[in-house]
Scaffold this active site. Structure first.
Site, PDB file in Angstrom:
ATOM      1  N   GLY A 176      16.011  45.855  18.739  1.00  0.00           N
ATOM      2  CA  GLY A 176      15.747  46.530  17.473  1.00  0.00           C
ATOM      3  C   GLY A 176      14.305  47.001  17.358  1.00  0.00           C
ATOM      4  O   GLY A 176      13.950  47.656  16.396  1.00  0.00           O
ATOM      5  N   LYS A 177      13.468  46.626  18.336  1.00  0.00           N
ATOM      6  CA  LYS A 177      12.064  47.058  18.366  1.00  0.00           C
ATOM      7  C   LYS A 177      11.404  46.838  17.005  1.00  0.00           C
ATOM      8  O   LYS A 177      10.710  47.692  16.474  1.00  0.00           O
ATOM      9  CB  LYS A 177      11.966  48.505  18.840  1.00  0.00           C
ATOM     10  CG  LYS A 177      12.583  48.670  20.252  1.00  0.00           C
ATOM     11  CD  LYS A 177      12.483  50.040  20.819  1.00  0.00           C
ATOM     12  CE  LYS A 177      13.010  50.099  22.251  1.00  0.00           C
ATOM     13  NZ  LYS A 177      14.457  49.835  22.401  1.00  0.00           N
ATOM     14  N   ARG A 178      11.600  45.653  16.453  1.00  0.00           N
ATOM     15  CA  ARG A 178      11.076  45.323  15.143  1.00  0.00           C
ATOM     16  C   ARG A 178       9.571  45.067  15.195  1.00  0.00           C
ATOM     17  O   ARG A 178       9.029  44.598  16.204  1.00  0.00           O
ATOM     18  CB  ARG A 178      11.773  44.078  14.594  1.00  0.00           C
ATOM     19  CG  ARG A 178      13.285  44.188  14.445  1.00  0.00           C
ATOM     20  CD  ARG A 178      13.715  45.381  13.613  1.00  0.00           C
ATOM     21  NE  ARG A 178      15.088  45.239  13.146  1.00  0.00           N
ATOM     22  CZ  ARG A 178      16.046  46.166  13.320  1.00  0.00           C
ATOM     23  NH1 ARG A 178      15.803  47.287  13.966  1.00  0.00           N
ATOM     24  NH2 ARG A 178      17.257  45.951  12.821  1.00  0.00           N
TER      25      ARG A 178
END
Lengths: 332, 332
Positions: free
Chosen positions: B136-138
């Site tokens: 999710g590349k949070r």
């Protein structure tokens, strides 16, 4: 506001919210560009205040949990309570605001019921005449960025019919992946008259670690600002672009320089209040007009009663109105 | 694999999945650090292949849609079909892999039913002995980053009991917000024996726009790599750290330099196959051991039948096995 009312329909069947969503994929006339929608909303509501919604299930307003179903799982019950809490906060402070900003992490952590609570919150804010800024700071390679635009701003074609996304008016994005990734988000946004607000200089202490690195004679954040300026398209009436910038109010020094680099971008200004930023430092944002600066506050509004006493709802309304007036006066 | 079976329970009541989640918040013994779990899994499965799951509802495997409920909303029906599709892809290609990597955007765009499909996919992968990397590349300020760790790796305390998160073993993160934001994710991860993989040099063409900017005599990505090295903690047996790095295989030149800067970090290597990266360029990753490089492939596996003919499942299995062998041989 007393006891919080709760829509039981939300708990039993979240997707029934589809019909209430404000921007269905089919049969809706195209919306004006977000810059003009934003400017019109700021004038109509006489507010640049963005109500941050960061619900912590352990710190909800009294009454929010009362209507949660007794038979559901912890996630279902917490999701219902969070939806009721957010609706109550919107009802209390929303009239002093132009938009709400749900923090997606706080909903995601409750799983599918959390996402249903998020959809409920978006619908409630729209019903109250507020714009919605989905704060997820998304960023990915183009094909995945396009999917995030579908999730938050537009819709997804499926063999079963189009599936509406969240229907937000704006979303926050992380620009580390560069131009092609931002363009993929922007293309989705433009199809819906929506917009993107990219991180440029954030409000946390660690922001300096990367965003202030010297990048060829200027800090990295100035390079990000230049990218934002290059990719944003101005709206015909207001001149505000559809790609804005997050600039933390905790570090106001860069604001004037940021406005030079991005003369027409809406600025999202977090950090006032709980994080220590001061409203009076934000003046450069409004060189782009009254909608050029959007001041966001979360805990200082929802938890105002913890500092000032009284019931949560009137305390939130008072604090929101105080902030609204201070910002509005500054931008006159 | 023929017709895809579908759990109807998923459609009717997503939160019923709670009981099947692999890492409930209470009563579970602490897990070993992720570096050692990863190294053990790579050895046990003789694979460094990570199966990317980027389901497009318009391009599911034949049969995936057959079991979707006829009476549900488009989102419910699409969510059920996506869950069935992902389960079928895992059944077909999973035996050649060490982990799966669901792309969160592709699930989020189906709303609450999409999140339920994601939970189903995680449970199915764990049941098959695979690790799960939530892609999710949070990245957010510390308080919100902590909420993302709860959502993806741990659990959230609520008045109704703890709510389990997704229970992933690893999550991808965006390091633009600096050390305090990464540390908030890492603290959550460590509490669960999980890990974080930060973007360092991504696989898309636009990566150069920001990540290759000169930052005081070295490209920005080297600064991000140094941050990753500084914050990661090595596991006692394997020496692999709990903070890894995404390094796009489409641009293999930086790999040797990246390994110098991050001698013990696991590298996630996207871009082989559909995006043009070549397995033979990835050797420097394995200087940290066989689990030092995780090669991820999505479309080249799930859509293998479109290029090589035949049914989707055997074509996916063959392509996954071909990739597994190539990477395993390289790391010998």
């Amino acid at each position: 506001m007393g006891r919080v009312e709760l829509s039981m329909a939300l708990v039993a069947s979240p997707p029934a919210m589809d019909a209430a969503r404000p921007h269905p994929p089919d049969g809706e006339p195209p919306r004006a560009p977000i810059g003009d929608r934003l400017a019109a909303a700021v004038e109509a509501r006489a507010s640049q205040l963005v109500l941050g919604l960061d619900p912590d299930p352990a710190r909800l307003w009294p009454g929010a949990a009362d209507g949660a179903p007794t038979g559901g799982s912890p996630a279902q019950r917490a999701g219902a309570a969070v939806a009721a809490h957010c609706a109550a906060v919107i009802d209390a402070a929303g009239p002093a605001c132009v938009a709400v900003k749900p923090q997606l992490a706080c909903f995601e952590r409750l799983g599918a019921p959390g996402w249903a609570a998020l959809e409920h919150t978006v619908a409630h804010a729209h019903a109250g005449g507020l714009l919605v800024l989905a704060d997820g700071k998304r960023g990915d390679v183009p094909v995945s960025a396009a999917a995030y635009a579908q999730a938050l701003l537009t819709a997804t074609p499926t063999p079963f019919g189009d599936v509406s996304g969240l229907g937000a008016d704006l979303m926050t994005a992380n620009p580390l992946l560069g131009q092609d990734a931002l363009v993929a988000l922007l293309e989705g946004a433009r199809a819906a008259g929506a917009g993107v607000i990219a991180l440029v200089r954030t409000s946390n202490p660690g922001a300096a670690d990367v965003q202030d690195l010297d990048a060829g004679g200027a800090p990295l954040w100035e390079r990000l600002a230049a990218l934002v300026h290059r990719l944003g398209e101005p709206a015909p009436r207001s001149g505000l672009t559809d790609l804005g910038a997050v600039l933390g109010a905790t570090n106001p020094q860069p604001l004037a320089r940021a406005r030079e680099i991005m003369p027409r971008a809406p600025f999202l200004l977090p950090g006032v209040g709980a994080q220590g930023g001061r409203v009076e430092d934000l003046a450069p944002a409004f060189a782009a007009g009254r909608a050029g600066g959007l001041v966001t506050a979360s805990r200082s509004i929802a938890a105002a009663h913890e500092h000032h006493g009284g019931d949560p709802a009137p305390a939130a309304r008072r604090e929101a109105e105080r902030l609204r007036e201070a910002v509005w006066a500054l931008s006159a």
